[in-house]
Design a protein around this motif. Structure first.
Motif, PDB file in Angstrom:
ATOM      1  N   GLU A  69       0.825  -1.210   0.000  1.00 52.38           N
ATOM      2  CA  GLU A  69       0.000   0.000   0.000  1.00 52.38           C
ATOM      3  C   GLU A  69       0.862   1.263   0.000  1.00 52.38           C
ATOM      4  OE1 GLU A  69      -3.556  -0.015   2.587  1.00 52.38           O
ATOM      5  OE2 GLU A  69      -2.924  -2.057   3.083  1.00 52.38           O
ATOM      6  N   VAL A  70       1.942   1.248   0.766  1.00 52.38           N
ATOM      7  CA  VAL A  70       2.847   2.405   0.814  1.00 52.38           C
ATOM      8  C   VAL A  70       3.518   2.592  -0.545  1.00 52.38           C
ATOM      9  CG1 VAL A  70       4.982   3.297   1.833  1.00 52.38           C
ATOM     10  CG2 VAL A  70       3.205   2.335   3.308  1.00 52.38           C
ATOM     11  N   LEU A  71       3.953   1.517  -1.159  1.00 52.93           N
ATOM     12  CA  LEU A  71       4.577   1.622  -2.485  1.00 52.93           C
ATOM     13  C   LEU A  71       3.594   2.173  -3.509  1.00 52.93           C
ATOM     14  CD1 LEU A  71       7.063   1.235  -4.219  1.00 52.93           C
ATOM     15  CD2 LEU A  71       6.384  -1.151  -4.558  1.00 52.93           C
ATOM     16  N   LYS A  72       2.333   1.777  -3.424  1.00 49.18           N
ATOM     17  CA  LYS A  72       1.318   2.328  -4.324  1.00 49.18           C
ATOM     18  C   LYS A  72       1.190   3.836  -4.111  1.00 49.18           C
ATOM     19  CE  LYS A  72      -3.565   2.086  -5.625  1.00 49.18           C
ATOM     20  NZ  LYS A  72      -3.621   3.514  -5.839  1.00 49.18           N
ATOM     21  N   GLU A  73       1.207   4.270  -2.858  1.00 52.58           N
ATOM     22  CA  GLU A  73       1.129   5.708  -2.573  1.00 52.58           C
ATOM     23  C   GLU A  73       2.332   6.442  -3.146  1.00 52.58           C
ATOM     24  OE1 GLU A  73      -0.314   9.215  -1.723  1.00 52.58           O
ATOM     25  OE2 GLU A  73      -1.486   7.439  -1.183  1.00 52.58           O
ATOM     26  N   LEU A  74       3.524   5.853  -3.048  1.00 47.85           N
ATOM     27  CA  LEU A  74       4.720   6.486  -3.605  1.00 47.85           C
ATOM     28  C   LEU A  74       4.598   6.630  -5.121  1.00 47.85           C
ATOM     29  CD1 LEU A  74       7.623   4.793  -1.604  1.00 47.85           C
ATOM     30  CD2 LEU A  74       6.552   7.023  -1.215  1.00 47.85           C
ATOM     31  N   ARG A  75       4.091   5.616  -5.768  1.00 47.74           N
ATOM     32  CA  ARG A  75       3.930   5.677  -7.235  1.00 47.74           C
ATOM     33  C   ARG A  75       2.844   6.662  -7.641  1.00 47.74           C
ATOM     34  NH1 ARG A  75       5.243  -0.650  -7.998  1.00 47.74           N
ATOM     35  NH2 ARG A  75       7.510  -0.370  -7.960  1.00 47.74           N
ATOM     36  N   ASP A  76       1.782   6.733  -6.846  1.00 48.37           N
ATOM     37  CA  ASP A  76       0.736   7.734  -7.111  1.00 48.37           C
ATOM     38  C   ASP A  76       1.299   9.147  -6.937  1.00 48.37           C
ATOM     39  OD1 ASP A  76      -1.059   5.673  -7.564  1.00 48.37           O
ATOM     40  OD2 ASP A  76      -2.102   5.904  -5.638  1.00 48.37           O
ATOM     41  N   LEU A  77       2.128   9.346  -5.922  1.00 49.96           N
ATOM     42  CA  LEU A  77       2.762  10.647  -5.703  1.00 49.96           C
ATOM     43  C   LEU A  77       3.615  11.030  -6.898  1.00 49.96           C
ATOM     44  CD1 LEU A  77       3.627  13.095  -3.964  1.00 49.96           C
ATOM     45  CD2 LEU A  77       5.343  11.592  -2.912  1.00 49.96           C
ATOM     46  N   ALA A  78       4.406  10.096  -7.398  1.00 48.85           N
ATOM     47  CA  ALA A  78       5.261  10.371  -8.568  1.00 48.85           C
ATOM     48  C   ALA A  78       4.427  10.762  -9.778  1.00 48.85           C
ATOM     49  CB  ALA A  78       6.125   9.150  -8.877  1.00 48.85           C
ATOM     50  N   ALA A 100       3.165  16.127  -1.340  1.00 46.28           N
ATOM     51  CA  ALA A 100       3.890  15.293  -0.379  1.00 46.28           C
ATOM     52  C   ALA A 100       3.216  15.286   0.992  1.00 46.28           C
ATOM     53  CB  ALA A 100       5.337  15.759  -0.261  1.00 46.28           C
ATOM     54  N   ARG A 101       2.671  16.398   1.423  1.00 46.35           N
ATOM     55  CA  ARG A 101       2.009  16.427   2.729  1.00 46.35           C
ATOM     56  C   ARG A 101       0.791  15.515   2.746  1.00 46.35           C
ATOM     57  NH1 ARG A 101       2.698  22.940   3.583  1.00 46.35           N
ATOM     58  NH2 ARG A 101       4.830  22.846   4.422  1.00 46.35           N
ATOM     59  N   GLY A 102       0.021  15.519   1.656  1.00 46.78           N
ATOM     60  CA  GLY A 102      -1.121  14.608   1.565  1.00 46.78           C
ATOM     61  C   GLY A 102      -0.677  13.150   1.589  1.00 46.78           C
ATOM     62  N   SER A 103       0.372  12.850   0.824  1.00 52.96           N
ATOM     63  CA  SER A 103       0.903  11.483   0.813  1.00 52.96           C
ATOM     64  C   SER A 103       1.434  11.093   2.185  1.00 52.96           C
ATOM     65  CB  SER A 103       2.018  11.343  -0.225  1.00 52.96           C
ATOM     66  OG  SER A 103       1.483  11.373  -1.527  1.00 52.96           O
ATOM     67  N   ALA A 104       2.137  12.009   2.843  1.00 52.91           N
ATOM     68  CA  ALA A 104       2.678  11.720   4.173  1.00 52.91           C
ATOM     69  C   ALA A 104       1.548  11.413   5.154  1.00 52.91           C
ATOM     70  CB  ALA A 104       3.531  12.885   4.668  1.00 52.91           C
ATOM     71  N   ASP A 105       0.453  12.137   5.074  1.00 59.10           N
ATOM     72  CA  ASP A 105      -0.688  11.868   5.953  1.00 59.10           C
ATOM     73  C   ASP A 105      -1.246  10.471   5.708  1.00 59.10           C
ATOM     74  OD1 ASP A 105      -0.480  14.398   7.081  1.00 59.10           O
ATOM     75  OD2 ASP A 105      -2.137  15.241   5.902  1.00 59.10           O
ATOM     76  N   ARG A 106      -1.411  10.101   4.442  1.00 61.00           N
ATOM     77  CA  ARG A 106      -1.953   8.776   4.120  1.00 61.00           C
ATOM     78  C   ARG A 106      -0.978   7.665   4.527  1.00 61.00           C
ATOM     79  NH1 ARG A 106      -3.837  12.115   0.109  1.00 61.00           N
ATOM     80  NH2 ARG A 106      -2.112  11.703  -1.317  1.00 61.00           N
ATOM     81  N   ILE A 107       0.303   7.880   4.267  1.00 62.64           N
ATOM     82  CA  ILE A 107       1.316   6.891   4.624  1.00 62.64           C
ATOM     83  C   ILE A 107       1.400   6.749   6.142  1.00 62.64           C
ATOM     84  CG2 ILE A 107       3.818   6.486   4.648  1.00 62.64           C
ATOM     85  CD1 ILE A 107       3.771   7.717   1.735  1.00 62.64           C
ATOM     86  N   GLY A 108       1.369   7.858   6.839  1.00 66.94           N
ATOM     87  CA  GLY A 108       1.396   7.805   8.299  1.00 66.94           C
ATOM     88  C   GLY A 108       0.236   6.993   8.851  1.00 66.94           C
ATOM     89  N   ALA A 109      -0.950   7.173   8.298  1.00 67.93           N
ATOM     90  CA  ALA A 109      -2.113   6.409   8.753  1.00 67.93           C
ATOM     91  C   ALA A 109      -1.921   4.915   8.483  1.00 67.93           C
ATOM     92  CB  ALA A 109      -3.381   6.922   8.072  1.00 67.93           C
ATOM     93  N   LEU A 110      -1.360   4.579   7.330  1.00 63.41           N
ATOM     94  CA  LEU A 110      -1.107   3.166   7.007  1.00 63.41           C
ATOM     95  C   LEU A 110      -0.107   2.535   7.969  1.00 63.41           C
ATOM     96  CD1 LEU A 110      -0.807   3.421   3.111  1.00 63.41           C
ATOM     97  CD2 LEU A 110      -2.590   2.197   4.374  1.00 63.41           C
ATOM     98  N   VAL A 111       1.024   3.207   8.165  1.00 62.85           N
ATOM     99  CA  VAL A 111       2.095   2.645   9.004  1.00 62.85           C
ATOM    100  C   VAL A 111       1.670   2.618  10.471  1.00 62.85           C
ATOM    101  CG1 VAL A 111       4.474   2.957   9.787  1.00 62.85           C
ATOM    102  CG2 VAL A 111       3.913   3.284   7.363  1.00 62.85           C
ATOM    103  N   ASP A 112       1.138   3.714  10.968  1.00 62.82           N
ATOM    104  CA  ASP A 112       0.700   3.744  12.370  1.00 62.82           C
ATOM    105  C   ASP A 112      -0.396   2.713  12.617  1.00 62.82           C
ATOM    106  OD1 ASP A 112       2.563   5.735  12.879  1.00 62.82           O
ATOM    107  OD2 ASP A 112       1.071   7.361  12.933  1.00 62.82           O
ATOM    108  N   GLY A 113      -1.308   2.568  11.651  1.00 61.55           N
ATOM    109  CA  GLY A 113      -2.371   1.576  11.782  1.00 61.55           C
ATOM    110  C   GLY A 113      -1.833   0.156  11.822  1.00 61.55           C
TER     111      GLY A 113
END
Length: 128
Positions: A6-15, A109-122
């Motif tokens: 899921e995090v890798l998908k977010e990174l690719r979406d960010l790119a 990046a801030r939007g991606s960081a928020d989504r990634i943070g929710a994934l990892v913290d969850g």
């Protein structure tokens, strides 16, 4: 689904959303690589350096009573390096070219960081 996928998908979406992006990574706050989408850069080294950069930013913000660290961008001759807090347990690092619009970098990046943070913290909360 696996949090790393899921995090890798977010990174690719960010790119895809960020013109001039050349790579990104997500690491734990202690410098362990979680996922990356970088070429030409050692991802484990990037994770470790990004965590050190995050720690320095946290110390600076705290010492000057500016609140919790959010992000920092370094401008270099050949581009930018942005480091963004991603929840309580991770950080997002974004590498871009020199023609990057910094406002757009922060927006995406801030939007991606928020989504990634929710994934990892969850994911970490489910483990404990």
């Amino acid at each position: 689904m696996d949090v790393q996928v899921e995090v890798l998908k977010e990174l690719r979406d960010l790119a895809a959303r960020l013109p001039h992006a050349v790579g990104s990574s997500v690491a734990s706050t202690d410098g362990l690589l979680i996922a990356h989408d970088v070429r030409g850069v050692e991802p484990d080294m990037l994770a470790a350096l990004s965590a050190a950069y995050l720690a320095l930013g946290q110390q600076l913000a705290g010492a000057l009573d500016r609140g919790a660290f959010r992000d920092t961008v370094t401008r270099a001759a050949d581009g930018h390096v942005g480091v963004y807090a991603a929840g309580q347990s991770a950080l997002l690092t974004v590498l871009t070219g020199p023609d990057t619009n910094i406002g757009r970098l922060h927006l995406e990046a801030r939007g991606s960081a928020d989504r990634i943070g929710a994934l990892v913290d969850g994911a970490l909360a489910r483990l404990s």
